[in-house]
Design an enzyme around this catalytic site. Structure first.
Site, PDB file in Angstrom:
ATOM      1  N   SER A  38       0.827  -1.211   0.000  1.00  0.00           N
ATOM      2  CA  SER A  38       0.000   0.000   0.000  1.00  0.00           C
ATOM      3  C   SER A  38       0.860   1.260   0.000  1.00  0.00           C
ATOM      4  O   SER A  38       2.032   1.242   0.391  1.00  0.00           O
ATOM      5  CB  SER A  38      -0.905   0.012   1.234  1.00  0.00           C
ATOM      6  OG  SER A  38      -1.617  -1.194   1.344  1.00  0.00           O
TER       7      SER A  38
HETATM    8  N1  SAH Z   1      -0.438  -4.755   4.222  1.00  0.00           N
HETATM    9  C1  SAH Z   1       0.122  -5.137   2.943  1.00  0.00           C
HETATM   10  C2  SAH Z   1      -0.785  -4.720   1.798  1.00  0.00           C
HETATM   11  C3  SAH Z   1      -1.232  -5.911   1.061  1.00  0.00           C
HETATM   12  S1  SAH Z   1      -2.445  -5.682  -0.205  1.00  0.00           S
HETATM   13  C4  SAH Z   1       1.531  -4.614   2.780  1.00  0.00           C
HETATM   14  O1  SAH Z   1       1.971  -3.830   3.622  1.00  0.00           O
HETATM   15  O2  SAH Z   1       2.201  -5.017   1.839  1.00  0.00           O
HETATM   16  C5  SAH Z   1      -3.775  -6.621   0.485  1.00  0.00           C
HETATM   17  C6  SAH Z   1      -3.515  -8.073   0.752  1.00  0.00           C
HETATM   18  O3  SAH Z   1      -4.738  -8.613   1.251  1.00  0.00           O
HETATM   19  C7  SAH Z   1      -3.142  -8.920  -0.462  1.00  0.00           C
HETATM   20  O4  SAH Z   1      -1.914  -9.545  -0.201  1.00  0.00           O
HETATM   21  C8  SAH Z   1      -4.280  -9.935  -0.556  1.00  0.00           C
HETATM   22  O5  SAH Z   1      -3.849 -11.231  -0.969  1.00  0.00           O
HETATM   23  C9  SAH Z   1      -4.791  -9.966   0.866  1.00  0.00           C
HETATM   24  N2  SAH Z   1      -6.153 -10.450   1.055  1.00  0.00           N
HETATM   25  C10 SAH Z   1      -7.252 -10.214   0.307  1.00  0.00           C
HETATM   26  N3  SAH Z   1      -8.312 -10.849   0.841  1.00  0.00           N
HETATM   27  C11 SAH Z   1      -7.871 -11.503   1.958  1.00  0.00           C
HETATM   28  C12 SAH Z   1      -8.481 -12.342   2.937  1.00  0.00           C
HETATM   29  N4  SAH Z   1      -9.784 -12.659   2.904  1.00  0.00           N
HETATM   30  N5  SAH Z   1      -7.714 -12.827   3.930  1.00  0.00           N
HETATM   31  C13 SAH Z   1      -6.387 -12.540   4.000  1.00  0.00           C
HETATM   32  N6  SAH Z   1      -5.753 -11.761   3.104  1.00  0.00           N
HETATM   33  C14 SAH Z   1      -6.482 -11.252   2.089  1.00  0.00           C
END
Ligand code: SAH
Length: 209
Positions: free
Chosen positions: A52
């Site tokens: 993000s």
């Molecule tokens: N906090 C992360 C941002 C990741 S983007 C960082 O700092 O890099 C959002 C993430 O949420 C993705 O990796 C996606 O695979 C995950 N995601 C989406 N739906 C989800 C769910 N139901 N349970 C766990 N992870 C999920």
């Protein structure tokens, strides 16, 4: 520098600024994007997901109001960057990721940086992480159609949940505070854009996976 991007806007919590100054974002992006690690935007991390924008992570962290003793849940580990920041701001963190490869890479990066108070779990984070509940704070890093009931239920009394809520393309970042067993209050922190939260209490799981 990430902290300059934050200080110029509405990030004033010194602990949040210190955490962003300490955690090396370049370690959480793919090797081919290292030169862009401190840009003011999201970056691809594989599997169609993104790390993000630092500012949006900072807004979320500041809204959680962490002082250091909290037990925190993060949904959407992704690269592990936000989990590492949470690890500096709170006592300990459970972070749930549904894509195995991302969870494994995040675990490896956190281990390399010797961050020991963050645990990465594989699973559907729309259901929270029941073995660790209740949580003082919950951060959701993917956009939900509505706040997942399981996450509301896993908030401690007084606990805060920050979740992007809206359509698959645009969301409002919402802070929900649990006031009592049955009462929750809600504040709007502004417009944001996250990848979709997919799962039992989120958007339908894409069939191609
Ligand atoms: N906090 C992360 C941002 C990741 S983007 C960082 O700092 O890099 C959002 C993430 O949420 C993705 O990796 C996606 O695979 C995950 N995601 C989406 N739906 C989800 C769910 N139901 N349970 C766990 N992870 C999920």
């Amino acid at each position: 520098m990430v902290t300059e991007q934050l200080r110029r806007r509405e990030i004033s919590d010194p602990r949040v600024l210190a955490a962003f100054a300490t955690i090396p974002r370049d370690r959480f992006v793919p090797a081919s994007l290292v030169e862009r690690a401190y840009e003011d935007g999201p970056l691809p991390i594989g599997a169609g997901q993104t790390i993000s924008q630092p500012f949006v992570v900072a807004i979320t962290m500041q809204a959680l109001g962490l002082v250091g003793h909290e037990h925190v849940l993060e949904i959407g580990t992704g690269s592990g960057y936000a989990a590492a920041i949470l690890g500096m701001l709170a006592h300990d963190v459970d972070s749930v990721e549904r894509i195995d490869d991302l969870a494994a890479a995040a675990e490896a990066t956190l281990a390399e940086l010797e961050i020991r108070n963050v645990r990465v779990h594989r699973g559907d984070g729309t259901l929270g992480w029941p073995p660790g509940a209740p949580y003082d704070a919950i951060a959701v890093a993917a956009g939900a159609p509505a706040p997942p009931p399981a996450l509301l239920a896993q908030l401690a009394l007084g606990g805060r949940l920050v979740v992007p809520t809206g359509s698959a393309d645009w969301q409002r970042l919402i802070r929900i505070t649990r006031r009592s067993e049955v009462d929750y209050s809600e504040e709007d922190l502004g417009e944001v854009r996250f990848v979709p939260l997919v799962g039992a209490q989120g958007w339908p799981v894409p069939s191609s996976r």
